[in-house]
Write an enzyme that holds these catalytic residues in place. Sequence first.
Site, PDB file in Angstrom:
ATOM      1  N   SER A  82       0.871  -4.073 -15.264  1.00 14.40           N
ATOM      2  CA  SER A  82       1.062  -2.617 -15.298  1.00 14.40           C
ATOM      3  C   SER A  82       2.407  -2.176 -15.860  1.00 14.40           C
ATOM      4  O   SER A  82       2.664  -0.976 -15.952  1.00 14.40           O
ATOM      5  CB  SER A  82       0.875  -2.027 -13.896  1.00 14.40           C
ATOM      6  OG  SER A  82      -0.499  -1.931 -13.589  1.00 14.40           O
ATOM      7  N   LYS A  85       2.285   0.340 -18.604  1.00 13.32           N
ATOM      8  CA  LYS A  85       2.307   1.789 -18.370  1.00 13.32           C
ATOM      9  C   LYS A  85       3.635   2.418 -18.776  1.00 13.32           C
ATOM     10  O   LYS A  85       3.709   3.629 -19.018  1.00 13.32           O
ATOM     11  CB  LYS A  85       1.999   2.077 -16.899  1.00 13.32           C
ATOM     12  CG  LYS A  85       0.571   1.729 -16.483  1.00 13.32           C
ATOM     13  CD  LYS A  85       0.323   2.117 -15.026  1.00 13.32           C
ATOM     14  CE  LYS A  85      -1.120   1.887 -14.608  1.00 13.32           C
ATOM     15  NZ  LYS A  85      -1.464   0.486 -14.399  1.00 13.32           N
ATOM     16  N   SER A 328       0.502   3.691  -9.906  1.00 14.41           N
ATOM     17  CA  SER A 328       0.008   2.790 -10.942  1.00 14.41           C
ATOM     18  C   SER A 328      -1.475   3.039 -11.229  1.00 14.41           C
ATOM     19  O   SER A 328      -2.316   2.149 -11.150  1.00 14.41           O
ATOM     20  CB  SER A 328       0.225   1.326 -10.534  1.00 14.41           C
ATOM     21  OG  SER A 328       0.235   0.492 -11.686  1.00 14.41           O
TER      22      SER A 328
END
Length: 492
Positions: A82, A85, A328
């Site tokens: 993640s 991101k 997230s």
Amino acid sequence: MNTLRVLCLFSFIILVAFVPGETHDSKQLPVPNENPLAYQIDQLIKNSSVTDGSAVGISIRSAKTGELIYEHGGNQRLRPASNMKLLTAAAALSILGENYRFSTELVTDGKISGNIIEGNLYLKGSGDPTLLPSNMEDFAKTLHDKGITNVDGNVIADDTWYDDVRYSPDLIWSDEHTYYGAQISALSISPDFDYDAGTAIIHVAPSSVGKKPRVTVEPANNYLSILNNSRTIDEDDEEELNIYREHGKNVIKIEGTIAVDNPGEREWISVWDPTAYAFHMFQRALGQQAISWSGEIKQSGAPENTQVLHTHESMPLSQLIIPFMKLSNNTHAEVLIKELGKVIKDKGSWDAGLDVLKSEVVKLGISTEHSVIRDGSGISHINLLRANDITNLLYSVQNEPWFHAFRDALPVAGEEDRKIGGTLRYRMKDLMIEGRVKAKTGTISTVSSLSGYIEREDKENIIFSFLINNVVDEDKAKELEDKLVFLLVEYY
């Protein structure tokens, strides 16, 4: 530095020096007096059982100058999870802007005659991942307030703002029913203020021993079917409850056991066809307002010349990015990718959106020639980034007018409020550095990552990126990340 912190630091240094693991030739390590930070980090990495057989990328920069202070495999391409991101958020803020909003419209291709819409009624989505069931009620109430009681035509869902590809290319089948693997649609709703679009919350509460538990769904709907094969067991028995959705269907299966003293379990489950799910909730809202229709329920694009009856706008991107980054949220990431493609290339697809993202992040310090970017969330195991590139981006964005929104959306270590601490809310509390680390976490199977900013007392702030791949235990990798952060806060 207070006494407790000194003791914590002393204990930590002892731990680093004597942690069990492989033995190494001391000639290959930095000399402690020449570069004490590098020495301590190298000792920690080389002697940790987490790094035995794994791949580690570490990059540390001065937040003030961008100077690379330390690296270990910083140019090695690794799966970021993640941490991807960070790129998506930066590109979205840079291109769309902090004030960008998603809109959802209620339109008709006919005319209003008295209490009747003579024509078709369309609910037209444009990607908003924060729509709630209450917004569907608002749409219906708008019609009621206009005195409308009947639609003499079809009621139609329009999700054509994006293409009809629902899953990013590398999403594995076993993630399909999970909230983080939800399908992407231009028309979707969330069950609560976490804004997990395209999901419902399944509540399971025990009844009496030997009986089936009680099951409720949030929001209440007839779109999902429940198949409850579970049972309530005695509080001393071992419980194991499994909640999942059948592939290609909206049948939620509940199997296993739940103890009689269990306060209840909740599971966020993605739906099959989020457009139809959102539209189902709209139809329910119309019924609650006693609004009927004579035609069919359909999905198709609205014509160009329509009359707008009501428009709902999302919160601005500067606010939406908070649940996106703090929690997230994978769905938000993939929606933003498709939105970039739609806004810049008039194609709401992953291919178009990723092309736009790649062009933008090059300007912010990412070498796309040395990267593999397959989605916006990082759920793909094919994504590859370099830790040095991530810290370069984190340094670069400090000069952008939207940086405060970017930074404030990052999880804050040790802050238990979910809206502040996010995925870091329970980490690093025992190291007494809570509130001083703002960073994006990342986890997929065999991968852990952490990248962000460290604010230090009376010292220059630091930018860091840790990418740890091929690990057997992601939780132990996170413990290593926390120890590395502690070194940077207190030792360097």
